[in-house]
Design an enzyme around this catalytic site. Structure first.
Site, mmCIF file in Angstrom:
data_model
loop_
_atom_site.group_PDB
_atom_site.id
_atom_site.type_symbol
_atom_site.label_atom_id
_atom_site.label_comp_id
_atom_site.label_asym_id
_atom_site.label_seq_id
_atom_site.Cartn_x
_atom_site.Cartn_y
_atom_site.Cartn_z
ATOM 1 N N SER A 146 0.868 -1.187 0.000
ATOM 2 C CA SER A 146 0.000 0.000 0.000
ATOM 3 C C SER A 146 0.895 1.224 0.000
ATOM 4 O O SER A 146 1.999 1.208 0.579
ATOM 5 C CB SER A 146 -0.878 0.015 1.258
ATOM 6 O OG SER A 146 -1.426 1.295 1.462
ATOM 7 N N TYR B 214 -2.013 -0.627 10.523
ATOM 8 C CA TYR B 214 -2.048 -0.963 9.090
ATOM 9 C C TYR B 214 -0.715 -0.613 8.424
ATOM 10 O O TYR B 214 -0.118 -1.435 7.724
ATOM 11 C CB TYR B 214 -3.205 -0.203 8.432
ATOM 12 C CG TYR B 214 -3.399 -0.532 6.972
ATOM 13 C CD1 TYR B 214 -3.845 -1.785 6.578
ATOM 14 C CD2 TYR B 214 -3.156 0.423 5.983
ATOM 15 C CE1 TYR B 214 -4.036 -2.088 5.232
ATOM 16 C CE2 TYR B 214 -3.350 0.130 4.640
ATOM 17 C CZ TYR B 214 -3.793 -1.131 4.270
ATOM 18 O OH TYR B 214 -3.973 -1.429 2.941
#
Ligand SMILES: NC(=O)c1ccc[n+]([C@@H]2O[C@H](COP(=O)([O-])OP(=O)(O)OC[C@H]3O[C@@H](n4cnc5c(N)ncnc54)[C@H](OP(=O)(O)O)[C@@H]3O)[C@@H](O)[C@H]2O)c1
Length: 265
Positions: free
Chosen positions: A142, A155
């Site tokens: 990501s 995350y």
């Protein structure tokens, strides 16, 4: 059924195939004629995918459960004698909402996004070594790893860990395998539908899947998209104080009507 005996097209193992980016990757892969072993926990969603084509074989398991991963490893070896590509895409996001965050979220997210992904690579390795050409490991990371975002401690850390793991692995397996790290920006999926903040340059899951697969044919070390977001995130490196000010202000504004977002469904 031994997938590799049915014809000579690529055999791909895709995790997180039941939803979002993974589902679109699966549909695009089968449209291209590849055979896909499709994983996730949601058996119904995987069965729906398999109904699209006999080139999809569902393999449902929880990647955060070490016993389930071992079982999946045995099942994989029964399904195919080789893998040409593994795409570790399964992932989860939980935000830490200060001043009273749920700290256990950091462990849960790490177990899926990092340990789960590493375990999948481990069980895929013996089959990748038997690939018809050079085997290919792909990790969906990501762009969160390029800049600090509010509430993204769990995350972001899990994705940064996976990113480093893949960079290091690329060196160790260079003789026999290719490793690609994919860094998507915002993609419209059930994972981001729960976000209450602005997501610049967001793309559809279908668009994301097409871009990812187009890039994978060249087997790059890294694929980052959309580039516009990547340039924007460079602000956090060039002007870290300004980036922090923007994030703090944004976080305060979002928190006014933001309820904690906690995975999973
Ligand atoms: N959407 C974005 O903006 C974005 C941006 C950058 C990176 N990513 C990454 O892209 C990947 C796919 O995300 P998405 O947006 O498509 O999210 P999504 O629609 O929520 O899909 C997540 C997938 O991961 C699977 N999964 C989650 N936990 C699992 C577990 N414990 N065991 C097995 N499978 C599990 C889910 O399957 P089940 O529910 O069936 O278990 C589902 O198929 C993730 O790694 C995410 O971090 C997404």
């Amino acid at each position: 059924m031994d997938l590799s005996e049915t014809d000579n097209r690529s055999v791909v193992w895709l995790t997180g195939a039941s939803s979002g980016i993974g589902r679109e990757l699966c549909l695009e892969l089968i449209a291209q004629g590849h055979r896909v072993i499709a994983s996730g926990r949601n058996e119904q969603a995987l069965a729906k995918l398999a109904a699209h084509s006999d080139r999809v074989i569902p393999l449902a398991f929880d990647i955060a459960d070490p016993n389930a991963v071992e079982q999946a490893g045995h099942k994989l070896a029964e399904l195919t004698s080789h893998l040409d590509q593994v795409i570790v895409n399964a992932g989860s996001c939980e935000y830490l909402k200060f001043p009273d965050p749920d700290w256990s979220a950091a462990t849960r997210v790490m177990a899926i996004n990092y340990s789960g992904a590493v375990d999948c690579i481990r069980i895929a390795l013996p089959l990748l070594k038997k690939a018809s050409g050079r085997g290919h490991i792909v990790g969906i990371i990501s762009q969160v790893v390029f800049a600090p975002f509010a509430q993204a401690e769990a995350y972001g850390a899990s994705k940064a860990a996976l990113s480093y793991f893949l960079d290091s692995l690329r060196v160790d397996v260079a003789d026999s395998l290719d490793v690609t790290s994919v860094f998507p920006g915002f993609v419209k999926t059930p994972l981001t539908d729960r976000n209450h903040f602005s997501m610049p340059f967001i793309v559809s899951a279908e668009d994301a899947a097409k871009r990812i697969l187009a890039s994978l044919s060249k087997r790059p070390r890294r694929f980052i998209f959309p580039k516009r977001l990547h340039w924007l995130l460079k602000l956090s490196v060039i002007c870290p104080r300004l980036w922090q000010k923007i994030m703090v202000a944004d976080n305060k504004a979002n928190n006014k009507d933001n309820t904690p977002v906690r995975e999973k469904k």
